[in-house]
Design a protein around this motif. Sequence first.
Motif, PDB file in Angstrom:
ATOM      1  N   GLN A 322       1.173  -0.753  -0.238  1.00 45.80           N
ATOM      2  CA  GLN A 322       0.368   0.156  -0.122  1.00 45.80           C
ATOM      3  C   GLN A 322       1.228   1.125  -0.254  1.00 45.80           C
ATOM      4  O   GLN A 322       1.916   1.527   0.565  1.00 45.80           O
ATOM      5  N   PHE A 323       0.257   2.355  -0.715  1.00 46.95           N
ATOM      6  CA  PHE A 323       1.011   3.573  -0.913  1.00 46.95           C
ATOM      7  C   PHE A 323       1.301   4.423   0.609  1.00 46.95           C
ATOM      8  O   PHE A 323       0.083   4.729   0.480  1.00 46.95           O
ATOM      9  N   SER A 324       2.049   5.068   0.676  1.00 41.07           N
ATOM     10  CA  SER A 324       2.227   6.364   1.821  1.00 41.07           C
ATOM     11  C   SER A 324       3.159   7.487   1.692  1.00 41.07           C
ATOM     12  O   SER A 324       4.148   6.706   0.660  1.00 41.07           O
ATOM     13  N   ILE A 325       2.830   8.042   1.545  1.00 39.00           N
ATOM     14  CA  ILE A 325       3.582   9.209   1.212  1.00 39.00           C
ATOM     15  C   ILE A 325       4.076  10.310   2.098  1.00 39.00           C
ATOM     16  O   ILE A 325       2.601  10.972   3.037  1.00 39.00           O
ATOM     17  N   HIS A 326       5.072  10.733   3.247  1.00 41.37           N
ATOM     18  CA  HIS A 326       5.203  11.910   4.125  1.00 41.37           C
ATOM     19  C   HIS A 326       4.824  13.097   3.354  1.00 41.37           C
ATOM     20  O   HIS A 326       5.179  13.596   2.174  1.00 41.37           O
ATOM     21  N   THR A 327       4.256  13.833   4.217  1.00 44.56           N
ATOM     22  CA  THR A 327       3.587  15.163   3.419  1.00 44.56           C
ATOM     23  C   THR A 327       5.116  16.046   2.950  1.00 44.56           C
ATOM     24  O   THR A 327       5.357  16.973   1.961  1.00 44.56           O
ATOM     25  N   LEU A 328       6.564  15.873   4.024  1.00 44.54           N
ATOM     26  CA  LEU A 328       7.755  16.561   2.997  1.00 44.54           C
ATOM     27  C   LEU A 328       7.636  16.147   1.734  1.00 44.54           C
ATOM     28  O   LEU A 328       8.012  17.276   1.188  1.00 44.54           O
ATOM     29  N   SER A 329       7.929  14.953   0.976  1.00 44.67           N
ATOM     30  CA  SER A 329       7.902  14.258  -0.280  1.00 44.67           C
ATOM     31  C   SER A 329       6.882  15.081  -0.544  1.00 44.67           C
ATOM     32  O   SER A 329       7.908  14.978  -2.435  1.00 44.67           O
ATOM     33  N   LEU A 330       5.746  15.572  -0.825  1.00 40.66           N
ATOM     34  CA  LEU A 330       5.176  15.780  -1.432  1.00 40.66           C
ATOM     35  C   LEU A 330       5.211  17.156  -1.208  1.00 40.66           C
ATOM     36  O   LEU A 330       5.562  18.214  -3.027  1.00 40.66           O
ATOM     37  N   ILE A 331       5.548  18.441  -0.596  1.00 41.83           N
ATOM     38  CA  ILE A 331       5.983  19.239  -1.496  1.00 41.83           C
ATOM     39  C   ILE A 331       7.327  19.461  -1.845  1.00 41.83           C
ATOM     40  O   ILE A 331       7.273  20.127  -2.836  1.00 41.83           O
ATOM     41  N   GLN A 332       7.646  19.119  -1.390  1.00 50.07           N
ATOM     42  CA  GLN A 332       9.522  18.964  -2.094  1.00 50.07           C
ATOM     43  C   GLN A 332       9.649  17.822  -3.553  1.00 50.07           C
ATOM     44  O   GLN A 332      10.217  18.467  -4.621  1.00 50.07           O
ATOM     45  N   GLY A 333       8.358  17.421  -3.661  1.00 50.19           N
ATOM     46  CA  GLY A 333       8.821  16.673  -4.674  1.00 50.19           C
ATOM     47  C   GLY A 333       7.380  17.466  -5.775  1.00 50.19           C
ATOM     48  O   GLY A 333       7.470  17.569  -7.055  1.00 50.19           O
ATOM     49  N   ASN A 334       6.908  18.326  -5.203  1.00 47.39           N
ATOM     50  CA  ASN A 334       6.024  18.855  -6.625  1.00 47.39           C
ATOM     51  C   ASN A 334       5.267  18.644  -6.267  1.00 47.39           C
ATOM     52  O   ASN A 334       4.191  18.383  -8.006  1.00 47.39           O
ATOM     53  N   LYS A 335       4.623  17.467  -6.449  1.00 51.39           N
ATOM     54  CA  LYS A 335       3.584  16.557  -6.734  1.00 51.39           C
ATOM     55  C   LYS A 335       2.929  15.999  -5.678  1.00 51.39           C
ATOM     56  O   LYS A 335       2.109  17.325  -5.008  1.00 51.39           O
ATOM     57  N   SER A 336       1.095  15.940  -6.534  1.00 50.83           N
ATOM     58  CA  SER A 336       0.086  15.680  -6.000  1.00 50.83           C
ATOM     59  C   SER A 336      -0.711  14.481  -5.731  1.00 50.83           C
ATOM     60  O   SER A 336      -1.088  14.426  -6.515  1.00 50.83           O
ATOM     61  N   VAL A 337      -1.232  14.140  -5.185  1.00 49.34           N
ATOM     62  CA  VAL A 337      -1.569  12.937  -4.925  1.00 49.34           C
ATOM     63  C   VAL A 337      -3.105  12.597  -4.390  1.00 49.34           C
ATOM     64  O   VAL A 337      -3.667  13.552  -3.252  1.00 49.34           O
ATOM     65  N   CYS A 338      -4.345  12.161  -5.147  1.00 48.08           N
ATOM     66  CA  CYS A 338      -5.828  12.346  -4.415  1.00 48.08           C
ATOM     67  C   CYS A 338      -5.907  10.779  -4.711  1.00 48.08           C
ATOM     68  O   CYS A 338      -5.720   9.580  -5.463  1.00 48.08           O
TER      69      CYS A 338
END
Length: 471
Positions: A322-338
């Motif tokens: 199952q996919f999980s990710i830290h919010t900091l990784s989202l910020i640094q990667g400039n990506k979004s998951v919906c």
Amino acid sequence: MSGEDAPAQQQNAVDQKQETKPAEEPKAEPPKTESAPAAAAEAAATPAATTAEKVPEEETFTYRALVLTGYGGYDKVKLQVKKGKPALKAGEVLVRVKACGLNFADLMARQGLYDRLPSPPVTPGMECSGVVEAVGEEVTDRKVGDRVMVLNRFGLWQEVAAVPASHTFLIPEGMSFEEAAALPVNYITAYMMLFDFGNLRPNQSVLVHAAAGGVGIAATQLCKTVKDVTVFGTASASKHETISQGGVTHAIDYRTKDYVEEVRKISPKGLDIILDPLGGSDTHKAYNLLKPMGKLITYGAANMLAGQKKNLIAVAKNWYHQFSIHTLSLIQGNKSVCGFHLGYLDGETELISQVMSTVLDLYKQGKIKPRIDSTWHLEQVGDAMRKMQERNNIGKVILTTEPMPEEEKKEEAKKEDKKEDKKKEDKKKEDKKKDDAKKEEKKDDKKKEEPKKEEPKKEEEKKEEVKKEEK
């Protein structure tokens, strides 16, 4: 509302009918020469007799419904005959169903993997099309005779269904009942993912998994309504020609090639939008394929489905990855998951209506058109589900409520007999294999025992030889 609720609400239907329909003369009435006022007075004085006559009339109403009787294989969905006309609550309409859509969620529900379906016994079905047969109180925008498509949480795989009027949408001129049944779930899902979450714009790139399926074809068609959108679509090789003609720019055979590598060859930076119905490890791959400002929209866990019945290994594997990710990784990667799940938007009637209005406008303009793979009678629901689960469809699989002709029924019965014979034959072969294996084991054991028996004899012989020599 499903057909299971109908018998419990029978009496309400009878009462409503009494209020709206003039009372009939009881059998014990005098001859017809009696004046109308006198007859009316006597009829009014005997409401119990009138009710007693009308109840059997209501009870004679029957309709066929598909019922999920328990979790498991294709045979768990059975065709049953139900008694009693579904009663209408305020704001509901009664629809005479003509065609129903089959969705991947229905396959997962059969295995107990879809939490929006109540526990068995229950009638599945999230979308259908048909004709309004009756309208309840407070319904002002629908009338008897309207051709409608219906979107509901469950309960639509049957010949008649009582549903909220707000869950119905008028079928445009020229659209068939089959097309209407194929449209709601797939096109609302694809539209909201691409435009509400994805904010699809010209010159962007999109990855569509299962591009030959219902949502896949809908998403591809919607992508083509925006200028210069590049569509990557995964499907087995035999479907590539069809999906390419439908608008897929780059078709990828996921069975023989690594789709991540194939995408990178063409678009090294990655993709703008990825629609993920697979879950598990594929969600990780999808996230890593996004370019900066890219969007991953996950809307399913198809990887959980492996075989007719629930496969605990597949389920466990999917959850483990199952996919999980830290919010900091989202910020640094400039990506979004919906995440998108149409089943949990059943209360958002205004939002759904707006999307459906837009989708129907696109249909009227000729920009989208549901592709029907095949149509099956209710009696053939097992074969319909098998076709979809084995990924043999290109487009939508439809169920029709039209009764199966007698000749087809006979052919179907022969097929079933052959299947049963094959099962028995396979079981015999399996039993024979087991028996043969046991016999072989016994032979091997016997062979192993023989040397052990001979060893003591040889020892005795040796001792005897030694004694002789000593003498």
